[in-house]
Design a protein around this motif. Structure first.
Motif, mmCIF file in Angstrom:
data_model
loop_
_atom_site.group_PDB
_atom_site.id
_atom_site.type_symbol
_atom_site.label_atom_id
_atom_site.label_comp_id
_atom_site.label_asym_id
_atom_site.label_seq_id
_atom_site.Cartn_x
_atom_site.Cartn_y
_atom_site.Cartn_z
ATOM 1 N N SER A 1 -8.265 2.271 4.437
ATOM 2 C CA SER A 1 -8.502 1.490 3.226
ATOM 3 C C SER A 1 -7.450 0.415 3.002
ATOM 4 O O SER A 1 -7.586 -0.399 2.093
ATOM 5 C CB SER A 1 -8.546 2.413 2.001
ATOM 6 O OG SER A 1 -7.291 3.046 1.808
ATOM 7 N N GLU A 2 -6.395 0.387 3.818
ATOM 8 C CA GLU A 2 -5.350 -0.624 3.735
ATOM 9 C C GLU A 2 -5.138 -1.238 5.113
ATOM 10 O O GLU A 2 -5.392 -0.598 6.127
ATOM 11 C CB GLU A 2 -4.028 -0.005 3.262
ATOM 12 C CG GLU A 2 -4.099 0.620 1.887
ATOM 13 C CD GLU A 2 -2.853 1.420 1.564
ATOM 14 O OE1 GLU A 2 -1.945 1.482 2.424
ATOM 15 O OE2 GLU A 2 -2.793 1.989 0.467
ATOM 16 N N SER B 1 -12.070 -1.866 9.846
ATOM 17 C CA SER B 1 -11.502 -2.702 8.785
ATOM 18 C C SER B 1 -12.497 -3.731 8.260
ATOM 19 O O SER B 1 -12.395 -4.161 7.119
ATOM 20 C CB SER B 1 -10.232 -3.406 9.282
ATOM 21 O OG SER B 1 -10.511 -4.174 10.434
ATOM 22 N N LYS C 1 -12.762 -10.207 0.151
ATOM 23 C CA LYS C 1 -12.264 -8.832 0.014
ATOM 24 C C LYS C 1 -10.886 -8.889 -0.622
ATOM 25 O O LYS C 1 -10.029 -9.655 -0.191
ATOM 26 C CB LYS C 1 -12.193 -8.160 1.387
ATOM 27 C CG LYS C 1 -11.813 -6.680 1.343
ATOM 28 C CD LYS C 1 -11.900 -6.094 2.750
ATOM 29 C CE LYS C 1 -11.610 -4.614 2.760
ATOM 30 N NZ LYS C 1 -11.724 -4.035 4.126
ATOM 31 N N ARG C 2 -10.683 -8.063 -1.641
ATOM 32 C CA ARG C 2 -9.401 -8.024 -2.343
ATOM 33 C C ARG C 2 -8.828 -6.623 -2.262
ATOM 34 O O ARG C 2 -9.540 -5.643 -2.459
ATOM 35 C CB ARG C 2 -9.571 -8.405 -3.815
ATOM 36 C CG ARG C 2 -10.175 -9.769 -4.077
ATOM 37 C CD ARG C 2 -10.339 -9.996 -5.569
ATOM 38 N NE ARG C 2 -10.951 -11.269 -5.888
ATOM 39 C CZ ARG C 2 -12.258 -11.452 -6.006
ATOM 40 N NH1 ARG C 2 -13.076 -10.427 -5.826
ATOM 41 N NH2 ARG C 2 -12.745 -12.643 -6.308
ATOM 42 N N ASN C 3 -7.561 -6.533 -1.966
ATOM 43 C CA ASN C 3 -6.849 -5.261 -2.009
ATOM 44 C C ASN C 3 -5.587 -5.505 -2.806
ATOM 45 O O ASN C 3 -4.740 -6.313 -2.410
ATOM 46 C CB ASN C 3 -6.521 -4.770 -0.590
ATOM 47 C CG ASN C 3 -5.970 -3.361 -0.601
ATOM 48 O OD1 ASN C 3 -4.888 -3.115 -1.105
ATOM 49 N ND2 ASN C 3 -6.718 -2.445 -0.020
ATOM 50 N N ARG C 4 -5.454 -4.834 -3.971
ATOM 51 C CA ARG C 4 -4.343 -5.125 -4.874
ATOM 52 C C ARG C 4 -3.675 -3.825 -5.321
ATOM 53 O O ARG C 4 -3.780 -3.432 -6.482
ATOM 54 C CB ARG C 4 -4.835 -5.907 -6.084
ATOM 55 C CG ARG C 4 -5.359 -7.290 -5.738
ATOM 56 C CD ARG C 4 -5.947 -7.988 -6.918
ATOM 57 N NE ARG C 4 -7.202 -7.347 -7.322
ATOM 58 C CZ ARG C 4 -8.023 -7.845 -8.254
ATOM 59 N NH1 ARG C 4 -7.721 -8.956 -8.873
ATOM 60 N NH2 ARG C 4 -9.133 -7.233 -8.566
ATOM 61 N N GLY D 1 0.789 -1.218 0.000
ATOM 62 C CA GLY D 1 0.000 0.000 0.000
ATOM 63 C C GLY D 1 0.822 1.269 0.000
ATOM 64 O O GLY D 1 2.049 1.262 -0.136
ATOM 65 N N TRP E 1 -7.202 -8.491 8.192
ATOM 66 C CA TRP E 1 -6.733 -7.120 8.396
ATOM 67 C C TRP E 1 -6.705 -6.776 9.883
ATOM 68 O O TRP E 1 -7.715 -6.899 10.584
ATOM 69 C CB TRP E 1 -7.664 -6.144 7.702
ATOM 70 C CG TRP E 1 -7.663 -6.208 6.196
ATOM 71 C CD1 TRP E 1 -7.512 -7.316 5.406
ATOM 72 C CD2 TRP E 1 -7.840 -5.099 5.312
ATOM 73 N NE1 TRP E 1 -7.574 -6.960 4.091
ATOM 74 C CE2 TRP E 1 -7.782 -5.604 3.990
ATOM 75 C CE3 TRP E 1 -8.041 -3.734 5.503
ATOM 76 C CZ2 TRP E 1 -7.922 -4.795 2.872
ATOM 77 C CZ3 TRP E 1 -8.181 -2.924 4.390
ATOM 78 C CH2 TRP E 1 -8.115 -3.445 3.097
#
Length: 211
Positions: free
Chosen positions: A111-112, A191, A202-205, A88, A143
């Motif tokens: 958001s991260e 979170s 949930k995906r964070n890329r 991030g 998270w």
């Protein structure tokens, strides 16, 4: 958080890391099931309006992990425990490593992920005239989470390319897994805001470059 130039070390190594943070910035890098609701962090940890009105300070122990280096192939680094994820924009809680060098911080703190708990491994895949390519991969408990409120792990990883002079780099980072709250009795906000009996993937890329 990066592949490094130079020869591959040939010796086994072992160590540990401990890091703590106190103040307003410690509000975000706290970990559910660990330091999120320590007595020193109340009542603000439970009452967000109190925290805002009184500008409460917080205590976070955001790094507590063991590391090991194995001199196999191109070298393998392992780490396990609670640690700040090297993904991030802010790369919390290790703010000195963040890509944002300014005091003012962004919404990325929410958001991260700020902390992860689990096991990770990293290695250098390639080192030559075209630069260096490194990889990280591991299983974590979601998270900012040591007490996973849905009992399903998340996958965290990254691919990192650097030029030989370390002046230009490209990173692709990801964390993927169910992050829902299983019940209203254990809502891990901000979170995880969704309450559901079914998995909510949930995906964070985030991907980033620097030159």
């Amino acid at each position: 958080m990066t592949p490094l130039p130079g020869p591959t070390p040939k010796d086994f190594d072992f160590g540990f890391s401990f890091g703590t943070l106190y103040g307003r910035n410690a509000q975000f890098p706290r970990t559910f099931g660990w330091d999120a609701h320590w007595e020193i962090n109340e009542p603000g940890a439970t009452d967000s309006e109190y925290s805002k009105r009184h500008r409460q300070n917080y205590l976070a122990v955001q790094n507590l992990f063991a590391t090991a280096y194995l001199p196999y192939a191109t070298g393998i680094t392992l780490w396990a425990g609670i640690f700040g994820p090297a993904i991030g924009y802010e790369i919390g809680p290790n703010l000195r490593e963040a890509r944002n060098n300014f005091t003012t911080k962004t919404y990325a703190f929410i958001s991260e992920p700020n902390t992860l708990s689990g096991v990770m491994a990293g290695t250098r895949l390639y080192s030559g005239e075209a630069g260096m390519l490194g990889m990280e991969l591991g299983l974590v408990r979601g998270w900012n989470n040591l007490r996973d409120n849905n009992d399903t792990p998340s996958v965290n990883g990254a691919l990192r390319w650097r030029t030989s002079d370390m002046q230009t780099w490209v990173d692709y980072e990801f964390i993927v897994g169910n992050e829902q709250n299983d019940s209203f009795g254990d809502v891990q906000a901000p979170s995880a805001l969704i309450v559901s009996p079914r998995g909510q993937l949930k995906r964070n890329r985030p991907a980033s470059t620097l030159s």
